[in-house]
Scaffold this motif. Structure first.
Motif, PDB file in Angstrom:
ATOM      1  N   ASP A  60       0.803  -1.223   0.000  1.00 22.80           N
ATOM      2  CA  ASP A  60       0.000   0.000   0.000  1.00 22.80           C
ATOM      3  C   ASP A  60       0.837   1.275   0.000  1.00 22.80           C
ATOM      4  O   ASP A  60       0.285   2.363  -0.187  1.00 22.80           O
ATOM      5  CB  ASP A  60      -0.933   0.031   1.210  1.00 22.80           C
ATOM      6  N   LYS A  96      -2.933  -1.327  -7.311  1.00 21.25           N
ATOM      7  CA  LYS A  96      -2.486  -0.455  -6.220  1.00 21.25           C
ATOM      8  C   LYS A  96      -1.206   0.285  -6.603  1.00 21.25           C
ATOM      9  O   LYS A  96      -1.108   1.508  -6.423  1.00 21.25           O
ATOM     10  CB  LYS A  96      -2.252  -1.275  -4.952  1.00 21.25           C
ATOM     11  N   GLU A 126      -4.059   3.152  -7.531  1.00 18.54           N
ATOM     12  CA  GLU A 126      -4.956   3.268  -6.390  1.00 18.54           C
ATOM     13  C   GLU A 126      -4.248   3.719  -5.122  1.00 18.54           C
ATOM     14  O   GLU A 126      -4.863   4.366  -4.266  1.00 18.54           O
ATOM     15  CB  GLU A 126      -5.691   1.949  -6.155  1.00 18.54           C
ATOM     16  N   ASN A 127      -2.965   3.406  -4.964  1.00 16.24           N
ATOM     17  CA  ASN A 127      -2.255   3.903  -3.786  1.00 16.24           C
ATOM     18  C   ASN A 127      -2.176   5.423  -3.787  1.00 16.24           C
ATOM     19  O   ASN A 127      -2.385   6.067  -2.746  1.00 16.24           O
ATOM     20  CB  ASN A 127      -0.855   3.290  -3.708  1.00 16.24           C
ATOM     21  N   ARG A 151      -5.701   6.741  -2.936  1.00 20.53           N
ATOM     22  CA  ARG A 151      -5.979   6.588  -1.506  1.00 20.53           C
ATOM     23  C   ARG A 151      -5.280   7.666  -0.701  1.00 20.53           C
ATOM     24  O   ARG A 151      -5.870   8.298   0.183  1.00 20.53           O
ATOM     25  CB  ARG A 151      -5.531   5.185  -1.064  1.00 20.53           C
ATOM     26  N   GLN A 164      -6.837  11.207  -1.177  1.00 23.11           N
ATOM     27  CA  GLN A 164      -8.074  11.360  -0.413  1.00 23.11           C
ATOM     28  C   GLN A 164      -7.801  11.800   1.009  1.00 23.11           C
ATOM     29  O   GLN A 164      -8.503  12.650   1.565  1.00 23.11           O
ATOM     30  CB  GLN A 164      -8.857  10.052  -0.400  1.00 23.11           C
TER      31      GLN A 164
END
Length: 351
Positions: free
Chosen positions: A292, A334, A338-339, A342, A345
């Motif tokens: 992550d 990820k 997507e990492n 994330r 955000q």
């Protein structure tokens, strides 16, 4: 194809410099060119769906020459500090190019993760404005609110030179990143203001002491958008194990830099660098920090990169190499985008 959101590129610098020579930066990006690494056609071909687009003001006269000893060790002397007003003028010219490209439909300037996802869904490059080296920002931070309103969502307090906010790490091999002082008092206030506004702080070019100063002054995740593992390539710009551990503890990100000087064990600027060197750094950082906390930060248009990638059109070669190394599709998603989403955000106060 895995869509990629990139932690760092210098396409605005390239377009600005070419515009100084008479090129049309909007046409160069939208229609494509044989110069540099990124334009809309090559990005689409390679699945490069967006990224942090740096506004970086170069030093007059460029880099000093490398100082190399008989054993291949090298360093690049630090360049002098820039004045705030000339730096701001150049930064605004680069920002104007970004807005002109947006008006022409070449990309979307994104201020939220919803903006990024909408741009990617529409097949339009999702550009996030980033300042690399805060010379354009007044020491009293009077310009920061205006730049934020214009779309600034990420900044690195320093590039590899010193300024009013802190000390940059020089380019040197082999060398630790612990090369001098860190943040100044003005830099501490800048970090606190970024936390309040929701501006991501990039630690890629700061000294190790500056890294720890930011960790103390900020409550946000720690981020180095385009830095690799110092244990594998001991260049001053890479991250020590202790820094990687701190990024993990704060649920931050280190983005894989494609620069060959930061990938190769010998630190050479040599495009004949195999994809396995990139996979090796990803493997190391994933093992140290977890899946992550690792992403991509190419440094397109700002570095010599492996010939096996070539430019933005070649991004999927890295994806295929990672797939062959055993990364599954969820892990690749990820790493590729997507990492970053994330993390944004969180930093942008969306969650």
């Amino acid at each position: 194809m895995q869509l990629i959101f990139d932690g760092h590129n210098d396409v605005l610098l390239r377009l600005w410099e070419n515009a100084e020579e008479g090129a049309d930066p909007v046409a160069e990006f939208i229609d494509g060119t044989d110069r540099g690494h990124i334009d809309a056609p090559r990005a689409k071909k390679g699945g490069l769906a967006g990224g942090f687009c740096a506004i970086y003001v170069p030093s007059p006269g460029g880099y000093p020459p490398r100082v190399v000893d008989a054993e291949g060790r090298y360093s690049i002397p630090m360049v002098p500090a820039l004045g705030q007003q000339p730096a701001l003028a150049a930064a605004l010219e680069m920002a104007a190019i970004a807005f002109r490209i947006e008006r022409a439909g070449g990309w979307s300037i994104c201020r939220s993760t919803a903006d990024i996802r909408a741009a990617m869904a529409a097949g339009r490059f999702a550009a996030v404005l980033h300042i690399e080296g805060c010379e354009p920002i007044a020491e009293d931070l009077s310009t920061l609110e205006t730049l934020y309103a214009a779309g600034l969502r990420s900044l690195g307090p320093v590039w590899s030179r010193h300024n009013a906010f802190g000390h940059g790490v020089p380019f040197a091999f082999p060398s630790p990143p612990d090369t001098g002082p860190g943040l100044t008092p003005a830099g501490v206030e800048l970090v606190k203001a970024c936390d309040r506004l929701g501006i991501m702080i990039d630690l890629a070019h700061i000294t190790e002491q500056g890294f720890w100063d930011v960790a103390k002054a900020s409550t946000a995740p720690l981020v180095a958008t385009h830095s690799n593992a110092h244990a594998l390539t001991p260049i001053s710009r890479n991250l020590t194990d202790r820094q990687l551990d701190a990024i993990r503890e704060r649920r931050g990100i280190a983005g894989l830099n494609y620069a060959t000087t930061m990938l190769r064990p010998d630190g050479l600027e040599n495009p004949d660098t195999p994809l396995s060197a990139m996979v090796r750094h990803i493997d190391y950082m994933v093992e140290r920090m977890g899946i992550d906390c690792v992403a991509i930060g190419s440094d397109f248009d700002g570095a010599t990169i492996p010939a096996a990638i070539g430019d933005a059109a070649g991004n999927q070669a890295l994806v295929e190499a990672l797939r062959a190394a055993g990364y599954g599709e969820e892990e690749l998603t990820k790493l590729c985008r997507e990492n970053w989403l994330r993390l944004m955000q969180t930093v942008w106060h969306e969650t």
